[in-house]
Design a protein around this motif. Structure first.
Motif, PDB file in Angstrom:
ATOM      1  N   SER A   1       0.751  -1.166   0.187  1.00 31.40           N
ATOM      2  CA  SER A   1       0.523  -0.314  -0.134  1.00 31.40           C
ATOM      3  C   SER A   1       1.090   1.208  -0.194  1.00 31.40           C
ATOM      4  O   SER A   1       1.878   1.563   1.247  1.00 31.40           O
ATOM      5  CB  SER A   1      -0.817   0.008   1.657  1.00 31.40           C
ATOM      6  OG  SER A   1      -1.646   0.736   0.628  1.00 31.40           O
ATOM      7  N   ILE A   2       1.183   1.618  -1.140  1.00 30.26           N
ATOM      8  CA  ILE A   2       1.934   3.174  -1.214  1.00 30.26           C
ATOM      9  C   ILE A   2       1.450   3.797  -0.964  1.00 30.26           C
ATOM     10  O   ILE A   2       0.605   4.721  -1.456  1.00 30.26           O
ATOM     11  CB  ILE A   2       2.476   2.824  -2.534  1.00 30.26           C
ATOM     12  CG1 ILE A   2       3.506   1.989  -3.442  1.00 30.26           C
ATOM     13  CG2 ILE A   2       3.327   4.642  -2.456  1.00 30.26           C
ATOM     14  CD1 ILE A   2       3.767   1.788  -5.146  1.00 30.26           C
ATOM     15  N   SER A   3       1.309   5.056  -0.022  1.00 28.83           N
ATOM     16  CA  SER A   3       1.469   6.223   0.523  1.00 28.83           C
ATOM     17  C   SER A   3       1.687   7.193   0.600  1.00 28.83           C
ATOM     18  O   SER A   3       1.361   8.532   0.760  1.00 28.83           O
ATOM     19  CB  SER A   3       0.798   6.332   1.997  1.00 28.83           C
ATOM     20  OG  SER A   3       2.025   5.772   3.046  1.00 28.83           O
ATOM     21  N   SER A   4       3.069   7.951   0.201  1.00 29.37           N
ATOM     22  CA  SER A   4       3.884   8.360  -0.033  1.00 29.37           C
ATOM     23  C   SER A   4       5.042   8.208  -0.838  1.00 29.37           C
ATOM     24  O   SER A   4       5.570   6.626  -0.630  1.00 29.37           O
ATOM     25  CB  SER A   4       4.828   9.317   1.302  1.00 29.37           C
ATOM     26  OG  SER A   4       5.638   7.668   1.872  1.00 29.37           O
TER      27      SER A   4
ATOM     28  N   THR B   1       9.357  14.577  -0.160  1.00 29.96           N
ATOM     29  CA  THR B   1       8.606  13.716  -0.337  1.00 29.96           C
ATOM     30  C   THR B   1       6.500  14.380  -0.230  1.00 29.96           C
ATOM     31  O   THR B   1       6.484  15.522   0.019  1.00 29.96           O
ATOM     32  CB  THR B   1       8.427  13.131   1.351  1.00 29.96           C
ATOM     33  OG1 THR B   1       9.886  12.384   1.543  1.00 29.96           O
ATOM     34  CG2 THR B   1       7.287  12.259   1.512  1.00 29.96           C
ATOM     35  N   PHE B   2       6.019  13.487  -1.480  1.00 34.22           N
ATOM     36  CA  PHE B   2       4.797  13.810  -1.178  1.00 34.22           C
ATOM     37  C   PHE B   2       3.976  11.898  -0.739  1.00 34.22           C
ATOM     38  O   PHE B   2       4.073  11.243  -0.643  1.00 34.22           O
ATOM     39  CB  PHE B   2       4.459  13.475  -2.907  1.00 34.22           C
ATOM     40  CG  PHE B   2       5.484  14.599  -3.544  1.00 34.22           C
ATOM     41  CD1 PHE B   2       4.930  16.014  -4.010  1.00 34.22           C
ATOM     42  CD2 PHE B   2       6.874  13.953  -4.378  1.00 34.22           C
ATOM     43  CE1 PHE B   2       5.500  16.555  -4.496  1.00 34.22           C
ATOM     44  CE2 PHE B   2       7.352  14.847  -4.973  1.00 34.22           C
ATOM     45  CZ  PHE B   2       6.876  15.872  -5.126  1.00 34.22           C
ATOM     46  N   ASP B   3       2.485  12.753   0.365  1.00 38.80           N
ATOM     47  CA  ASP B   3       2.035  12.309   0.939  1.00 38.80           C
ATOM     48  C   ASP B   3       0.598  12.369   0.169  1.00 38.80           C
ATOM     49  O   ASP B   3       0.494  13.639  -0.056  1.00 38.80           O
ATOM     50  CB  ASP B   3       2.358  12.664   2.542  1.00 38.80           C
ATOM     51  CG  ASP B   3       3.912  12.275   3.084  1.00 38.80           C
ATOM     52  OD1 ASP B   3       4.264  10.461   3.064  1.00 38.80           O
ATOM     53  OD2 ASP B   3       3.764  12.898   3.814  1.00 38.80           O
TER      54      ASP B   3
ATOM     55  N   LEU C   1      14.517   8.148 -11.702  1.00 35.32           N
ATOM     56  CA  LEU C   1      14.826   9.123 -10.503  1.00 35.32           C
ATOM     57  C   LEU C   1      14.943   7.748  -9.229  1.00 35.32           C
ATOM     58  O   LEU C   1      13.799   7.074  -9.677  1.00 35.32           O
ATOM     59  CB  LEU C   1      14.032   9.956 -10.042  1.00 35.32           C
ATOM     60  CG  LEU C   1      13.499  11.357 -11.259  1.00 35.32           C
ATOM     61  CD1 LEU C   1      12.624  11.960 -10.134  1.00 35.32           C
ATOM     62  CD2 LEU C   1      15.165  11.813 -11.240  1.00 35.32           C
ATOM     63  N   VAL C   2      15.882   7.454  -8.550  1.00 33.86           N
ATOM     64  CA  VAL C   2      15.776   6.986  -7.391  1.00 33.86           C
ATOM     65  C   VAL C   2      14.511   7.356  -6.811  1.00 33.86           C
ATOM     66  O   VAL C   2      14.280   8.755  -6.538  1.00 33.86           O
ATOM     67  CB  VAL C   2      17.026   6.670  -6.374  1.00 33.86           C
ATOM     68  CG1 VAL C   2      16.907   5.711  -5.834  1.00 33.86           C
ATOM     69  CG2 VAL C   2      18.711   6.370  -7.594  1.00 33.86           C
ATOM     70  N   THR C   3      13.889   5.737  -6.476  1.00 26.50           N
ATOM     71  CA  THR C   3      12.263   6.761  -5.688  1.00 26.50           C
ATOM     72  C   THR C   3      11.919   5.549  -4.258  1.00 26.50           C
ATOM     73  O   THR C   3      12.304   4.369  -3.804  1.00 26.50           O
ATOM     74  CB  THR C   3      11.041   6.003  -6.049  1.00 26.50           C
ATOM     75  OG1 THR C   3      11.410   6.261  -7.544  1.00 26.50           O
ATOM     76  CG2 THR C   3      10.028   6.738  -6.123  1.00 26.50           C
ATOM     77  N   GLU C   4      11.649   6.270  -3.377  1.00 28.43           N
ATOM     78  CA  GLU C   4      11.412   5.324  -2.340  1.00 28.43           C
ATOM     79  C   GLU C   4      10.061   5.869  -2.005  1.00 28.43           C
ATOM     80  O   GLU C   4       9.422   6.947  -2.276  1.00 28.43           O
ATOM     81  CB  GLU C   4      12.599   6.355  -0.597  1.00 28.43           C
ATOM     82  CG  GLU C   4      11.800   5.846   0.147  1.00 28.43           C
ATOM     83  CD  GLU C   4      12.357   6.549   2.051  1.00 28.43           C
ATOM     84  OE1 GLU C   4      13.763   6.372   1.785  1.00 28.43           O
ATOM     85  OE2 GLU C   4      11.775   8.112   2.190  1.00 28.43           O
ATOM     86  N   PHE C   5       9.468   4.279  -2.106  1.00 30.02           N
ATOM     87  CA  PHE C   5       8.115   4.760  -1.545  1.00 30.02           C
ATOM     88  C   PHE C   5       7.545   4.414   0.404  1.00 30.02           C
ATOM     89  O   PHE C   5       8.793   3.286   0.759  1.00 30.02           O
ATOM     90  CB  PHE C   5       7.444   2.865  -2.592  1.00 30.02           C
ATOM     91  CG  PHE C   5       7.985   3.349  -4.017  1.00 30.02           C
ATOM     92  CD1 PHE C   5       6.558   4.131  -4.721  1.00 30.02           C
ATOM     93  CD2 PHE C   5       8.752   3.249  -4.580  1.00 30.02           C
ATOM     94  CE1 PHE C   5       6.879   4.165  -6.127  1.00 30.02           C
ATOM     95  CE2 PHE C   5       8.766   3.000  -6.297  1.00 30.02           C
ATOM     96  CZ  PHE C   5       8.375   3.364  -6.465  1.00 30.02           C
ATOM     97  N   GLY C   6       6.851   5.568   0.722  1.00 35.11           N
ATOM     98  CA  GLY C   6       6.872   4.659   2.066  1.00 35.11           C
ATOM     99  C   GLY C   6       5.532   3.940   1.916  1.00 35.11           C
ATOM    100  O   GLY C   6       3.785   4.004   1.320  1.00 35.11           O
ATOM    101  N   SER C   7       4.888   3.217   3.349  1.00 31.44           N
ATOM    102  CA  SER C   7       3.877   2.188   2.647  1.00 31.44           C
ATOM    103  C   SER C   7       3.552   2.430   4.359  1.00 31.44           C
ATOM    104  O   SER C   7       3.911   1.688   5.172  1.00 31.44           O
ATOM    105  CB  SER C   7       4.486   0.523   2.711  1.00 31.44           C
ATOM    106  OG  SER C   7       3.493  -0.413   3.425  1.00 31.44           O
ATOM    107  N   SER C   8       2.024   3.092   4.500  1.00 36.20           N
ATOM    108  CA  SER C   8       1.630   2.804   6.011  1.00 36.20           C
ATOM    109  C   SER C   8       1.052   1.285   6.681  1.00 36.20           C
ATOM    110  O   SER C   8       0.994   1.212   7.678  1.00 36.20           O
ATOM    111  CB  SER C   8       0.284   3.612   5.055  1.00 36.20           C
ATOM    112  OG  SER C   8      -0.890   3.610   4.677  1.00 36.20           O
ATOM    113  N   ALA C   9       1.110   0.845   5.154  1.00 39.33           N
ATOM    114  CA  ALA C   9       0.424  -0.902   5.364  1.00 39.33           C
ATOM    115  C   ALA C   9       0.136  -1.739   4.567  1.00 39.33           C
ATOM    116  O   ALA C   9       0.206  -1.620   3.221  1.00 39.33           O
ATOM    117  CB  ALA C   9      -0.936  -0.876   6.015  1.00 39.33           C
ATOM    118  N   VAL C  10       1.366  -2.634   5.004  1.00 40.92           N
ATOM    119  CA  VAL C  10       1.136  -4.009   3.610  1.00 40.92           C
ATOM    120  C   VAL C  10       0.845  -5.315   4.329  1.00 40.92           C
ATOM    121  O   VAL C  10       1.757  -5.792   4.743  1.00 40.92           O
ATOM    122  CB  VAL C  10       2.714  -3.840   3.452  1.00 40.92           C
ATOM    123  CG1 VAL C  10       3.061  -5.554   2.292  1.00 40.92           C
ATOM    124  CG2 VAL C  10       3.334  -3.037   2.989  1.00 40.92           C
ATOM    125  N   PRO C  11      -0.289  -5.983   3.847  1.00 43.15           N
ATOM    126  CA  PRO C  11      -0.729  -7.118   3.569  1.00 43.15           C
ATOM    127  C   PRO C  11      -0.255  -7.991   3.163  1.00 43.15           C
ATOM    128  O   PRO C  11       0.947  -7.908   2.870  1.00 43.15           O
ATOM    129  CB  PRO C  11      -2.317  -7.096   3.222  1.00 43.15           C
ATOM    130  CG  PRO C  11      -2.638  -5.865   2.804  1.00 43.15           C
ATOM    131  CD  PRO C  11      -1.595  -5.311   2.473  1.00 43.15           C
TER     132      PRO C  11
END
Length: 193
Positions: A57-60, A123-125, A182-192
């Motif tokens: 779940s990508i949140s940012s 960062t984009f949330d 671009l090197v990208t960092e994906f933030g996850s708030s929840a990953v089942p």
């Protein structure tokens, strides 16, 4: 007397964290270096499904600032960022028909305005997007809605991966249609799991 039955509900455990895709071996300013000034209003970047271990779940999303000029200023711009699953391969996005790269599950992460002093990590949330790598590669599209480019032009550069293995990009200019992203960092708030 009826026997009692115990009912057990299993709740998937959740994981929160980040995943970084790409290795810094170059720098690039697109799409955050005054794209209107450079004739670019739509930028797409694809990420190999192999960079993700499972459902997320990508949140940012975040991009790493590599170097800046002119007092670390970044142009004032407003973007719409969307995510979708795509069948387009890395280094195989269509620049003639960028709409064909976008998957049916396209969803807006959000609309964002940047400008001023550039952070170390841009960062984009936004609204979480459920991505399943089993269904294809991940596509991030960044559309410029408005911009006020500075007279100095390309002020901030971001860490970029030009291996052509895990990411690539397209935009309106042929110079942008390449095996670089671009090197990208994906933030996850929840990953089942």
């Amino acid at each position: 007397m009826k026997p009692s039955v115990a009912v057990l509900f299993l709740v998937p455990s959740l994981w929160a964290g980040t995943i970084t895709v790409g290795t810094t071996n170059a720098i690039n300013c697109l799409p955050f270096c005054g794209p209107i000034q450079d004739g670019i209003s739509d930028y797409q970047q694809v990420y190999s499904s192999t960079a993700f271990s499972g459902l997320i779940s990508i949140s940012s999303i975040s991009f790493f600032v590599a170097s800046s000029q002119n007092n670390n200023q970044i142009d004032s711009e407003t973007f719409l960022i969307t995510l979708s699953t795509t069948s387009a391969p890395v280094d195989g996005l269509s620049y003639r028909d960028p709409g064909s790269n976008v998957g049916a599950d396209v969803q807006a992460l959000g609309t964002f305005t940047i400008g001023g002093t550039s952070p170390d990590l841009l960062t984009f949330d936004g609204t979480p997007f459920i991505y399943n790598p089993a269904n294809g590669n991940l596509l991030v599209e960044i559309a410029t809605l408005s911009a006020s480019p500075s007279p100095g032009g390309d002020l901030t550069y971001f860490a970029s991966d030009n291996s052509g293995i895990v990411t690539s990009r397209v935009c309106e200019q042929t110079e942008c249609n390449e095996d670089q992203g671009l090197v990208t960092e994906f933030g996850s708030s929840a990953v089942p799991e």
